[in-house]
Design a protein around this motif. Structure first.
Motif, mmCIF file in Angstrom:
data_model
loop_
_atom_site.group_PDB
_atom_site.id
_atom_site.type_symbol
_atom_site.label_atom_id
_atom_site.label_comp_id
_atom_site.label_asym_id
_atom_site.label_seq_id
_atom_site.Cartn_x
_atom_site.Cartn_y
_atom_site.Cartn_z
ATOM 1 N N TYR A 73 14.153 1.133 2.515
ATOM 2 C CA TYR A 73 14.033 1.152 1.055
ATOM 3 C C TYR A 73 12.588 1.412 0.641
ATOM 4 C CZ TYR A 73 18.331 -1.362 1.988
ATOM 5 O OH TYR A 73 19.556 -1.731 2.481
ATOM 6 N N ALA A 74 12.392 1.748 -0.622
ATOM 7 C CA ALA A 74 11.050 2.053 -1.147
ATOM 8 C C ALA A 74 10.298 0.789 -1.562
ATOM 9 C CB ALA A 74 11.165 3.016 -2.323
ATOM 10 N N TYR A 75 10.648 -0.333 -0.958
ATOM 11 C CA TYR A 75 10.008 -1.604 -1.293
ATOM 12 C C TYR A 75 8.796 -1.862 -0.418
ATOM 13 C CZ TYR A 75 13.641 -3.190 -4.426
ATOM 14 O OH TYR A 75 14.481 -3.320 -5.491
ATOM 15 N N ALA A 76 7.716 -2.296 -1.055
ATOM 16 C CA ALA A 76 6.556 -2.828 -0.346
ATOM 17 C C ALA A 76 6.567 -4.331 -0.527
ATOM 18 C CB ALA A 76 5.264 -2.244 -0.907
ATOM 19 N N LEU A 77 6.112 -5.036 0.480
ATOM 20 C CA LEU A 77 5.910 -6.468 0.373
ATOM 21 C C LEU A 77 4.431 -6.663 0.073
ATOM 22 C CD1 LEU A 77 8.110 -7.616 3.372
ATOM 23 C CD2 LEU A 77 8.714 -7.480 0.946
ATOM 24 N N ILE A 78 4.152 -7.384 -0.993
ATOM 25 C CA ILE A 78 2.783 -7.494 -1.526
ATOM 26 C C ILE A 78 2.338 -8.942 -1.458
ATOM 27 C CG2 ILE A 78 1.345 -7.086 -3.549
ATOM 28 C CD1 ILE A 78 3.683 -5.129 -4.461
ATOM 29 N N ARG A 79 1.307 -9.203 -0.653
ATOM 30 C CA ARG A 79 0.783 -10.565 -0.514
ATOM 31 C C ARG A 79 0.062 -10.942 -1.810
ATOM 32 N NH1 ARG A 79 -0.150 -8.158 4.627
ATOM 33 N NH2 ARG A 79 1.038 -9.238 6.248
ATOM 34 N N ILE A 80 0.636 -11.892 -2.541
ATOM 35 C CA ILE A 80 0.110 -12.190 -3.878
ATOM 36 C C ILE A 80 -1.295 -12.778 -3.839
ATOM 37 C CG2 ILE A 80 2.383 -12.384 -4.930
ATOM 38 C CD1 ILE A 80 1.927 -15.469 -4.966
ATOM 39 N N GLU A 81 -1.653 -13.487 -2.789
ATOM 40 C CA GLU A 81 -2.990 -14.089 -2.749
ATOM 41 C C GLU A 81 -4.080 -13.051 -2.505
ATOM 42 O OE1 GLU A 81 -1.803 -13.964 1.550
ATOM 43 O OE2 GLU A 81 -0.739 -14.554 -0.260
ATOM 44 N N ARG A 82 -3.681 -11.835 -2.131
ATOM 45 C CA ARG A 82 -4.670 -10.789 -1.813
ATOM 46 C C ARG A 82 -4.621 -9.577 -2.740
ATOM 47 N NH1 ARG A 82 -5.868 -10.951 4.460
ATOM 48 N NH2 ARG A 82 -5.588 -13.174 4.744
ATOM 49 N N VAL A 83 -3.579 -9.482 -3.553
ATOM 50 C CA VAL A 83 -3.416 -8.294 -4.392
ATOM 51 C C VAL A 83 -4.395 -8.318 -5.562
ATOM 52 C CG1 VAL A 83 -1.607 -9.249 -5.900
ATOM 53 C CG2 VAL A 83 -1.688 -6.786 -5.473
ATOM 54 N N ASP A 107 9.763 -2.451 -5.554
ATOM 55 C CA ASP A 107 10.012 -1.022 -5.369
ATOM 56 C C ASP A 107 8.788 -0.267 -5.876
ATOM 57 O OD1 ASP A 107 10.833 1.673 -5.617
ATOM 58 O OD2 ASP A 107 12.900 1.067 -5.985
ATOM 59 N N VAL A 108 8.156 0.495 -4.986
ATOM 60 C CA VAL A 108 6.946 1.240 -5.354
ATOM 61 C C VAL A 108 7.214 2.736 -5.523
ATOM 62 C CG1 VAL A 108 5.326 -0.449 -4.413
ATOM 63 C CG2 VAL A 108 6.189 1.400 -2.937
ATOM 64 N N GLY A 109 8.482 3.106 -5.634
ATOM 65 C CA GLY A 109 8.816 4.475 -6.005
ATOM 66 C C GLY A 109 9.283 5.371 -4.884
ATOM 67 N N SER A 110 8.723 5.221 -3.691
ATOM 68 C CA SER A 110 9.154 6.049 -2.571
ATOM 69 C C SER A 110 8.732 5.390 -1.264
ATOM 70 C CB SER A 110 8.554 7.460 -2.646
ATOM 71 O OG SER A 110 7.173 7.429 -2.346
ATOM 72 N N ILE A 111 9.458 5.729 -0.215
ATOM 73 C CA ILE A 111 9.110 5.223 1.115
ATOM 74 C C ILE A 111 7.751 5.771 1.533
ATOM 75 C CG2 ILE A 111 9.749 5.354 3.558
ATOM 76 C CD1 ILE A 111 12.691 5.125 2.616
ATOM 77 N N GLU A 112 7.470 7.016 1.175
ATOM 78 C CA GLU A 112 6.183 7.611 1.535
ATOM 79 C C GLU A 112 5.023 6.853 0.878
ATOM 80 O OE1 GLU A 112 8.829 9.342 0.313
ATOM 81 O OE2 GLU A 112 9.427 10.332 2.179
ATOM 82 N N ARG A 113 5.178 6.509 -0.375
ATOM 83 C CA ARG A 113 4.119 5.752 -1.073
ATOM 84 C C ARG A 113 3.983 4.366 -0.466
ATOM 85 N NH1 ARG A 113 3.543 2.767 -6.314
ATOM 86 N NH2 ARG A 113 1.311 2.861 -6.714
ATOM 87 N N ARG A 114 5.111 3.730 -0.182
ATOM 88 C CA ARG A 114 5.080 2.417 0.462
ATOM 89 C C ARG A 114 4.327 2.482 1.787
ATOM 90 N NH1 ARG A 114 9.810 0.683 3.230
ATOM 91 N NH2 ARG A 114 9.243 2.368 4.612
ATOM 92 N N ASP A 115 4.649 3.474 2.607
ATOM 93 C CA ASP A 115 3.993 3.609 3.909
ATOM 94 C C ASP A 115 2.501 3.850 3.759
ATOM 95 O OD1 ASP A 115 6.437 3.192 5.109
ATOM 96 O OD2 ASP A 115 6.760 5.313 5.628
#
Length: 116
Positions: free
Chosen positions: A74-84, A47-55
């Motif tokens: 939802y306000a969730y972003a999917l974060i590729r761990i090998e690239r973050v 959860d990154v706080g808001s859909i707008e921030r995720r987008d």
């Protein structure tokens, strides 16, 4: 980052514990859901706080951030761990910790208070 590095980063947070959510491994803070690693693509669902921030994150850096239809409402972003960036993830996890940790846990760990 590797799965082990992500685990170490999360488990260093006060109150962090391994658990399950909907039958899948996840991390919790004193019983409250923090994040999970998707086995399908080694991405953290956070959860990154808001859909707008995720987008915005997805638009600015689609190599790191993405979304599926399941998470779109939802306000969730999917974060590729090998690239973050590890520093970004550490700061984001600390921010999320402050939102999910109970007041008693936050009070016991003033070092986790937001800087500045």
């Amino acid at each position: 980052m590797t799965k082990d590095e992500v685990d170490a980063l999360i488990m260093a947070l006060p109150g962090a514990e391994h658990s399950t959510a909907y039958g899948q491994p996840c991390w919790r803070i004193a019983g409250k859901f923090l994040t999970r690693l998707r086995a399908e693509d080694d991405s953290l669902a956070l959860d990154v706080g808001s859909i707008e921030r995720r987008d915005m994150l997805v638009e600015v850096d689609p190599e790191v951030f993405h979304i599926t239809d399941h998470y779109r409402p939802y306000a969730y972003a999917l974060i590729r761990i090998e690239r973050v960036d590890p520093d970004w993830l550490k700061a984001e996890l600390a921010s999320r910790w402050r939102k999910v940790a109970l007041a008693k846990l936050r009070k016991a760990h003033p070092e986790m208070a937001e800087a500045g």
